[in-house]
Design a protein around this motif. Sequence first.
Motif, PDB file in Angstrom:
ATOM      1  N   VAL C  74       1.005  -1.307  -0.105  1.00  0.00           N
ATOM      2  CA  VAL C  74       0.003   0.214  -0.213  1.00  0.00           C
ATOM      3  C   VAL C  74       0.925   1.271   0.114  1.00  0.00           C
ATOM      4  O   VAL C  74       1.687   1.482   0.939  1.00  0.00           O
ATOM      5  CB  VAL C  74      -0.881   0.188   1.095  1.00  0.00           C
ATOM      6  CG1 VAL C  74      -1.802   1.201   1.274  1.00  0.00           C
ATOM      7  CG2 VAL C  74      -1.746  -1.197   1.274  1.00  0.00           C
ATOM      8  N   GLY C  75       0.751   2.138  -1.010  1.00  0.00           N
ATOM      9  CA  GLY C  75       1.474   3.417  -1.111  1.00  0.00           C
ATOM     10  C   GLY C  75       0.917   4.437   0.009  1.00  0.00           C
ATOM     11  O   GLY C  75      -0.081   4.214   0.203  1.00  0.00           O
ATOM     12  N   GLY C  76       1.701   5.424   0.061  1.00  0.00           N
ATOM     13  CA  GLY C  76       1.157   6.439   0.892  1.00  0.00           C
ATOM     14  C   GLY C  76       0.180   7.259   0.453  1.00  0.00           C
ATOM     15  O   GLY C  76      -0.849   7.648   1.256  1.00  0.00           O
ATOM     16  N   ARG C  77       0.029   7.356  -1.019  1.00  0.00           N
ATOM     17  CA  ARG C  77      -1.261   7.975  -1.433  1.00  0.00           C
ATOM     18  C   ARG C  77      -2.571   7.055  -1.525  1.00  0.00           C
ATOM     19  O   ARG C  77      -3.585   7.643  -1.790  1.00  0.00           O
ATOM     20  CB  ARG C  77      -0.912   8.191  -2.820  1.00  0.00           C
ATOM     21  CG  ARG C  77      -1.738   9.640  -3.328  1.00  0.00           C
ATOM     22  CD  ARG C  77      -0.984   9.991  -4.717  1.00  0.00           C
ATOM     23  NE  ARG C  77       0.428  10.079  -4.837  1.00  0.00           N
ATOM     24  CZ  ARG C  77       1.001  10.729  -5.738  1.00  0.00           C
ATOM     25  NH1 ARG C  77       0.449  10.996  -6.934  1.00  0.00           N
ATOM     26  NH2 ARG C  77       2.353  10.433  -5.897  1.00  0.00           N
ATOM     27  N   ASP C  78      -2.198   5.744  -1.436  1.00  0.00           N
ATOM     28  CA  ASP C  78      -3.423   4.686  -1.764  1.00  0.00           C
ATOM     29  C   ASP C  78      -4.351   4.972  -0.194  1.00  0.00           C
ATOM     30  O   ASP C  78      -3.995   4.827   0.854  1.00  0.00           O
ATOM     31  CB  ASP C  78      -2.938   3.413  -1.885  1.00  0.00           C
ATOM     32  CG  ASP C  78      -1.808   3.285  -2.920  1.00  0.00           C
ATOM     33  OD1 ASP C  78      -2.054   4.221  -3.798  1.00  0.00           O
ATOM     34  OD2 ASP C  78      -1.463   2.253  -3.054  1.00  0.00           O
ATOM     35  N   GLU C 261       5.645   6.503  10.820  1.00  0.00           N
ATOM     36  CA  GLU C 261       5.751   6.446   9.324  1.00  0.00           C
ATOM     37  C   GLU C 261       4.705   7.231   8.614  1.00  0.00           C
ATOM     38  O   GLU C 261       4.916   7.715   7.874  1.00  0.00           O
ATOM     39  CB  GLU C 261       5.727   4.877   9.270  1.00  0.00           C
ATOM     40  CG  GLU C 261       6.776   4.429   8.359  1.00  0.00           C
ATOM     41  CD  GLU C 261       6.554   3.077   8.006  1.00  0.00           C
ATOM     42  OE1 GLU C 261       5.934   2.106   8.824  1.00  0.00           O
ATOM     43  OE2 GLU C 261       7.231   2.493   6.995  1.00  0.00           O
ATOM     44  N   GLN C 262       3.461   6.781   9.118  1.00  0.00           N
ATOM     45  CA  GLN C 262       2.318   7.493   8.469  1.00  0.00           C
ATOM     46  C   GLN C 262       2.411   8.937   8.530  1.00  0.00           C
ATOM     47  O   GLN C 262       2.008   9.684   7.497  1.00  0.00           O
ATOM     48  CB  GLN C 262       1.059   6.537   9.014  1.00  0.00           C
ATOM     49  CG  GLN C 262       0.795   5.372   8.645  1.00  0.00           C
ATOM     50  CD  GLN C 262       0.946   4.818   7.368  1.00  0.00           C
ATOM     51  OE1 GLN C 262       0.563   5.536   6.184  1.00  0.00           O
ATOM     52  NE2 GLN C 262       1.660   3.975   7.044  1.00  0.00           N
ATOM     53  N   ALA C 263       2.727   9.304   9.811  1.00  0.00           N
ATOM     54  CA  ALA C 263       2.751  10.726   9.813  1.00  0.00           C
ATOM     55  C   ALA C 263       3.603  11.585   8.929  1.00  0.00           C
ATOM     56  O   ALA C 263       3.713  12.877   8.729  1.00  0.00           O
ATOM     57  CB  ALA C 263       2.835  11.160  11.180  1.00  0.00           C
ATOM     58  N   GLY C 264       4.799  10.526   8.556  1.00  0.00           N
ATOM     59  CA  GLY C 264       5.962  11.224   7.937  1.00  0.00           C
ATOM     60  C   GLY C 264       5.492  11.468   6.618  1.00  0.00           C
ATOM     61  O   GLY C 264       6.234  12.059   5.796  1.00  0.00           O
ATOM     62  N   ASP C 265       4.470  10.965   6.139  1.00  0.00           N
ATOM     63  CA  ASP C 265       4.093  10.997   4.515  1.00  0.00           C
ATOM     64  C   ASP C 265       3.001  12.086   4.605  1.00  0.00           C
ATOM     65  O   ASP C 265       1.758  12.136   5.101  1.00  0.00           O
ATOM     66  CB  ASP C 265       3.533   9.618   4.304  1.00  0.00           C
ATOM     67  CG  ASP C 265       3.047   9.576   2.939  1.00  0.00           C
ATOM     68  OD1 ASP C 265       2.437  10.323   2.436  1.00  0.00           O
ATOM     69  OD2 ASP C 265       3.408   8.283   2.225  1.00  0.00           O
ATOM     70  N   PRO C 266       3.071  13.119   3.479  1.00  0.00           N
ATOM     71  CA  PRO C 266       2.212  14.038   3.560  1.00  0.00           C
ATOM     72  C   PRO C 266       0.936  13.817   2.848  1.00  0.00           C
ATOM     73  O   PRO C 266       0.068  14.542   3.059  1.00  0.00           O
ATOM     74  CB  PRO C 266       3.281  15.120   2.626  1.00  0.00           C
ATOM     75  CG  PRO C 266       3.917  14.339   1.917  1.00  0.00           C
ATOM     76  CD  PRO C 266       4.391  13.121   2.640  1.00  0.00           C
ATOM     77  N   ASN C 267       0.647  12.694   2.536  1.00  0.00           N
ATOM     78  CA  ASN C 267      -0.686  12.394   1.826  1.00  0.00           C
ATOM     79  C   ASN C 267      -1.646  12.236   2.896  1.00  0.00           C
ATOM     80  O   ASN C 267      -1.414  11.564   3.946  1.00  0.00           O
ATOM     81  CB  ASN C 267      -0.668  10.892   1.100  1.00  0.00           C
ATOM     82  CG  ASN C 267       0.334  11.363  -0.106  1.00  0.00           C
ATOM     83  OD1 ASN C 267       0.154  12.070  -1.018  1.00  0.00           O
ATOM     84  ND2 ASN C 267       1.480  10.485  -0.113  1.00  0.00           N
ATOM     85  N   ILE C 271      -2.091  10.432   6.512  1.00  0.00           N
ATOM     86  CA  ILE C 271      -2.189  11.340   7.699  1.00  0.00           C
ATOM     87  C   ILE C 271      -3.464  10.482   8.565  1.00  0.00           C
ATOM     88  O   ILE C 271      -3.533  10.486   9.837  1.00  0.00           O
ATOM     89  CB  ILE C 271      -2.683  12.538   7.545  1.00  0.00           C
ATOM     90  CG1 ILE C 271      -1.425  13.238   6.708  1.00  0.00           C
ATOM     91  CG2 ILE C 271      -3.141  13.491   8.774  1.00  0.00           C
ATOM     92  CD1 ILE C 271      -0.338  13.639   7.619  1.00  0.00           C
ATOM     93  N   ASP C 272      -4.671  10.058   7.792  1.00  0.00           N
ATOM     94  CA  ASP C 272      -5.881   9.317   8.338  1.00  0.00           C
ATOM     95  C   ASP C 272      -5.315   8.329   9.279  1.00  0.00           C
ATOM     96  O   ASP C 272      -5.776   7.782  10.145  1.00  0.00           O
ATOM     97  CB  ASP C 272      -6.771   9.339   7.342  1.00  0.00           C
ATOM     98  CG  ASP C 272      -7.641  10.384   6.854  1.00  0.00           C
ATOM     99  OD1 ASP C 272      -7.525  11.661   7.550  1.00  0.00           O
ATOM    100  OD2 ASP C 272      -8.039  10.368   5.746  1.00  0.00           O
ATOM    101  N   ARG C 273      -4.457   7.586   8.538  1.00  0.00           N
ATOM    102  CA  ARG C 273      -4.048   6.399   9.248  1.00  0.00           C
ATOM    103  C   ARG C 273      -3.310   6.596  10.426  1.00  0.00           C
ATOM    104  O   ARG C 273      -3.533   5.579  11.284  1.00  0.00           O
ATOM    105  CB  ARG C 273      -3.257   5.405   8.160  1.00  0.00           C
ATOM    106  CG  ARG C 273      -4.142   4.691   7.234  1.00  0.00           C
ATOM    107  CD  ARG C 273      -3.020   3.504   6.334  1.00  0.00           C
ATOM    108  NE  ARG C 273      -2.099   4.129   5.389  1.00  0.00           N
ATOM    109  CZ  ARG C 273      -2.582   4.698   4.104  1.00  0.00           C
ATOM    110  NH1 ARG C 273      -3.588   4.203   3.598  1.00  0.00           N
ATOM    111  NH2 ARG C 273      -1.692   5.318   3.420  1.00  0.00           N
ATOM    112  N   ALA C 274      -2.603   7.522  10.258  1.00  0.00           N
ATOM    113  CA  ALA C 274      -1.789   7.983  11.519  1.00  0.00           C
ATOM    114  C   ALA C 274      -2.621   8.182  12.668  1.00  0.00           C
ATOM    115  O   ALA C 274      -2.630   7.715  13.856  1.00  0.00           O
ATOM    116  CB  ALA C 274      -0.993   8.927  11.332  1.00  0.00           C
TER     117      ALA C 274
END
Lengths: 258, 327, 304
Positions: C74-78, C261-267, C271-274
């Motif tokens: 699963v990519g950050g944008r997915d 990890e999730q919070a480090g991704d700007p998508n 962020i929702d997953r974080a």
Amino acid sequence: MAKRIEVSGLHAYYGGVHAIEDISMTIEPRSVTAFIGPSGCGKSTFLRTLNRMHEVIPGARVEGKVLLDDEDLYGPDVDPVAVRRVVGMVFQRPNPFPTMSIYDNVAAGLKLNGVRRKSRLDDIVEESLKGANLWNEVKDRLNKPGAGLSGGQQQRLCIARAIAVQPQVLLMDEPCSALDPISTLAIEDLIAELKSRYTIVIVTHNMQQAARVSDRTAFFNIAGVGKPGRLIEIGETSKIFTKPEQKATEEYITGRFG
Amino acid sequence: MTTDTGVSTTAAAAGGRVRDAAIGTGRAGDKIFASAARGSGILVLALMAAIAVFLIWKAIPALQKNEAAFLTSEEWNPNAQPPRFGIAQLAFGTVVSSLLALAMATPVAIGIALFISYYAPRSVAGPLGYLVDLLAAVPSIVYGLWGLLVLAPRMEGVSGFLNSALGWIPLFGGDSPGKNSIFTASVVLAIMILPIISSISREVFLQVPRAHVEAALALGATRWEMIKLAVLPYGRSGMIGAAMLGLGRAMGETIAVAMVLTFVPGINWHILEDGGTTFAANIANSFAEATETGRGALIASGLVLFVITLIVNMAARAVVARRKEDA
Amino acid sequence: MSTLTTPSGDRPALGGSIGAVSAGRKIKDRIVQALVYLAFALAVVPLLSVLWTVLSNGLERLDGTFFYYSMNGVGGRDEGGGAYHAIVGTLEQVALTSAIAVPIAVLTAVYLVEYGGGGRLARAVGFFVDVMTGIPSIVAGLFVLALWLLTLGFGFSGFAGSLALTILMIPTVVRATEEMLKLVPNDLREASYALGVPRWRTVCFVVLPTALPGIVTGVMLAVARVMGETAPLLLTIFFTKAINTNPFEGPQAALPTFIWEQAGDPNQASIDRAWTGALVLILLIMLFNLGARLLARMFRTVSR
């Protein structure tokens, strides 16, 4: 400056517990009134209602009137903080502020009331310590902590602290019970001197002490465990100790109980 | 969360325990159990020593390769050839952010402790205290997330205001106040160390003898005057110890700071501007890409952090312990 | 002494009446009162803000997928993807941590209370247990990195993470256990000795069982505390997006590192997953926290 205290219909409670019931009495100015009675009879509680210290215990409350020369301590506009300024108190265990010097202990109440000038403070501290018969013992170490004194000296320091603000009434809650006989004697002598200027009320467990120091004596008792304390009788000390009106008083005086 | 304050009485009280039950010591079971207990105690000591030893050991090779002055250089390029790294910027960020956090948190924490001990109605004091303890239960990663996504955007305005109003103070100066600044990080840190400072202060206030409180009140003191006469002097060293423990916490905090700060190389005295990093945050942020020397360099910086927090903590414990002896 | 009877100029007002407290003192008292209330409000505002934002943002992705799937592929944008791998990792790591830390900590506390007798070793241990509570968590991670990974040559694993968490857990449990052991009345020990029961049996079968509920409470609070640790895990379990149920081999995920990890991704999907990760983590921690308090309360009512 000493004042007459008139108590009428006074009840005190701790939460749901009725501690003292329907007390009425007159305490004469410039005299010593002693409260005696068995443990748990409410004499200390009653004493603490006379300067509104009872209510600092969470859940505690008071009903009734305490008139200090016609002014009700429990009146709607009366600030308990102001009451405690005019009705001083000395506790069972000497409790000087441990972090303060002897000087600062005596000056504590004055500073609260806005006396700031050093020369004025010096004068009053000296007067008060002299008034408490402690000056000669501590005049060379006024800046030492008050906790370094002996128990009896500490108690006289507390008396000096209380009289420094020139109260009108001085309440003493078993002031000698934590002291040795010699210190006790010193305090008793002091009480005899102070009564020319203050209205003094003293709670004591020691009947000889009541007989020695007081002009009038009030006897308190409880009807049984869990019952509120009551005033049984009050009168001239000589009369209470020789010809009490109530049987309970006589039994207590003669050591048959309590 | 009361246990992690750790100021509770130590083994001294054990002195009074029954110790003369030596009759049964000949038995094997007793010997084994006693040595297991003793061994565990020694293991704890050994662990502390091992932490120091292994950090030093693994830091040395990297330090030997380092071409910059470790203590004074602002650079952090341990992965470069040749490696150049120094802790000046890390130390600056750590010290400034923690001290700032301490300055903000201590008065508030003591206020909270006073509120719960002397102002709140007794029936609600317990639950309110629990509420403050809940602050300690929130993990730092959550504070980081909140700090990054909720607090930081709101701090932009605050920083801008401070900059325009107090810009003449060098610390608040600079041209571009931002949101991912040391100032924002210290606000997050302040929130995180509130519960430890307030819970220890509360413990201290609980021990103020009733006699001193009553002595003050009987002199005709108002509530505040009573606190000033009887409570604060008695609790002073306890509060200092509490604040120092809070300082130790703030200096070691990693994730929340790492998430809030945006790394900009070099010491910037303008704490309202974006940038800055700390020992701990730098380790978390640089570890994934670190080479062997890079890891050694991070360990070296961690060693410095370890020593600083150790000193702060031991001093705090000593202050708190001295109060116990006085009492 | 005669001056005492004559009120002088700057003495407090002594008119016939009780008088009043000067306005200045009253105002000061009120100001302090307001400040103290304000201080409390200042602490509650961030708490409510944290809890509210975690709840409202976390509910977004609190769905089945989150609990049944990992981030593998699963990519950050997915959209989609879950924290199954992280939840498994966290539970395994915390279980291992407790398995190592609790025996050591309880034995240390037994030593301090029952055997140490205030001697020099006991005092040193007690002092360093206190100091240990102040070790920054990242330093614990660095230590395991230096010892377990760099010196002994093991790789990243859930177990390495547990070792780091152990260092953080030991002092908390020692303190809690110590408190509980001290509460056990000495009469109980003496009664046991009087029956000729050897000391170790007295400790194991009389003292420890008496203190057990309190110890369990302390352990649960300690678990709640280490469960939220992130920093040491970054250096010891490293990262993985896939499920790894073996804590002894290969990088593992954990809820805190998942959030990191999730919070480090700007998508936004990340962020929702974080946020959802944060919500699940807080719920887990609260579960242990409330459980511990409940247990403590139950025990208290029983013992009275």
